[in-house]
Design a protein around this motif. Structure first.
Motif, PDB file in Angstrom:
ATOM      1  N   VAL A 140       0.907  -5.242   2.879  1.00 32.66           N
ATOM      2  CA  VAL A 140       0.738  -5.989   1.624  1.00 32.66           C
ATOM      3  C   VAL A 140      -0.668  -6.575   1.589  1.00 32.66           C
ATOM      4  O   VAL A 140      -1.053  -7.334   2.478  1.00 32.66           O
ATOM      5  N   LYS A 141      -1.414  -6.243   0.526  1.00 30.25           N
ATOM      6  CA  LYS A 141      -2.802  -6.654   0.372  1.00 30.25           C
ATOM      7  C   LYS A 141      -2.986  -7.467  -0.907  1.00 30.25           C
ATOM      8  O   LYS A 141      -2.261  -7.278  -1.878  1.00 30.25           O
ATOM      9  N   SER A 142      -4.004  -8.322  -0.914  1.00 31.69           N
ATOM     10  CA  SER A 142      -4.351  -9.067  -2.129  1.00 31.69           C
ATOM     11  C   SER A 142      -5.254  -8.262  -3.051  1.00 31.69           C
ATOM     12  O   SER A 142      -5.268  -8.483  -4.253  1.00 31.69           O
ATOM     13  N   CYS A 143      -6.013  -7.343  -2.492  1.00 30.68           N
ATOM     14  CA  CYS A 143      -6.961  -6.561  -3.288  1.00 30.68           C
ATOM     15  C   CYS A 143      -6.224  -5.486  -4.098  1.00 30.68           C
ATOM     16  O   CYS A 143      -5.060  -5.184  -3.848  1.00 30.68           O
ATOM     17  N   GLU A 144      -6.929  -4.924  -5.063  1.00 31.40           N
ATOM     18  CA  GLU A 144      -6.364  -3.818  -5.830  1.00 31.40           C
ATOM     19  C   GLU A 144      -6.189  -2.612  -4.908  1.00 31.40           C
ATOM     20  O   GLU A 144      -7.048  -2.328  -4.073  1.00 31.40           O
ATOM     21  N   VAL A 145      -5.075  -1.914  -5.082  1.00 36.95           N
ATOM     22  CA  VAL A 145      -4.756  -0.768  -4.241  1.00 36.95           C
ATOM     23  C   VAL A 145      -4.486   0.428  -5.149  1.00 36.95           C
ATOM     24  O   VAL A 145      -3.625   0.358  -6.025  1.00 36.95           O
ATOM     25  N   GLU A 146      -5.223   1.499  -4.925  1.00 38.26           N
ATOM     26  CA  GLU A 146      -5.016   2.736  -5.676  1.00 38.26           C
ATOM     27  C   GLU A 146      -3.947   3.557  -4.975  1.00 38.26           C
ATOM     28  O   GLU A 146      -4.163   4.033  -3.854  1.00 38.26           O
ATOM     29  N   PRO A 147      -2.782   3.742  -5.614  1.00 33.11           N
ATOM     30  CA  PRO A 147      -1.654   4.389  -4.920  1.00 33.11           C
ATOM     31  C   PRO A 147      -1.937   5.799  -4.421  1.00 33.11           C
ATOM     32  O   PRO A 147      -1.360   6.229  -3.437  1.00 33.11           O
TER      33      PRO A 147
END
Length: 196
Positions: A140-147
């Motif tokens: 789980v990250k706070s930054c935007e994540v490109e699936p």
């Protein structure tokens, strides 16, 4: 069993309580939470920059930072069980609880492949997932994540550490790297897995 790593960047985020609530309510007996290092580990980096001590000491300080975050998580959600060893993790899961890993068994006297800044709590979560034969690893990250990204691309972007791909390359479990806003999606997947 799922290993869910919650980034240290969520340590001041109101969504942290929601994640802990979802996991404790729907992950009993099935989830091990790995706390990130976040600001706790940043203190190790800052002091190492001033004093130039070795990476073994810095690693141990960062591990203690993860343990501090684990204690904070349990303070926010008393249903969680602090577990430092594999045996304690398995005991918590057998009791139908969710374990929060305080990795005190990873304090070392000599350098090894874990005692470098190329290995963050992301790679330690993968290391634990491998060790426990996990069914799934969720980061789980706070930054935007490109699936659609590969793990290598995430490493290049600095979303996960440089060693993460090596720890997950031959993993027999799926690896999900998600944004902090994906809590309900992860909860639903956990519920669906429980129903199967």
């Amino acid at each position: 069993m799922w290993v869910v790593k919650i980034g240290g960047s969520l340590s001041r985020d109101p969504l942290l309580k929601e994640w802990l609530q979802h996991l404790s309510e729907f992950g009993g007996g099935r989830v091990v939470i790995v706390p990130g290092g976040g600001e706790f580990a940043d203190q190790a980096r800052e002091h190492q920059a001033v004093w130039r001590f070795d990476d073994v000491a810095a690693h141990n300080m960062a591990v203690l930072g993860m343990a501090q975050y684990a204690l904070m998580m349990q303070g926010l959600c008393r249903r969680l069980v602090i577990a430092a060893t594999d045996a304690q993790i398995r005991e918590a899961l057998r009791a139908g609880r969710v374990a929060v890993w305080a990795p005190l068994d990873l304090l070392f006297q000599e350098p090894n492949r874990l005692t470098t800044w190329d290995v963050s709590s992301d790679s330690l979560a993968a290391w634990l997932a491998n060790r426990l034969n996990a069914e799934r690893l969720v980061i789980v990250k706070s930054c935007e994540v490109e699936p659609a990204c590969t793990i290598e691309a995430y490493a290049t972007q600095g979303i996960v550490d440089r060693s993460f791909a090596g720890f997950t390359r031959d993993a027999p479990y799926p690896v999900d790297i998600v944004n902090r806003n994906d809590g309900s999606r992860v909860r639903d997947r956990l519920l669906h897995a429980t129903a199967d």
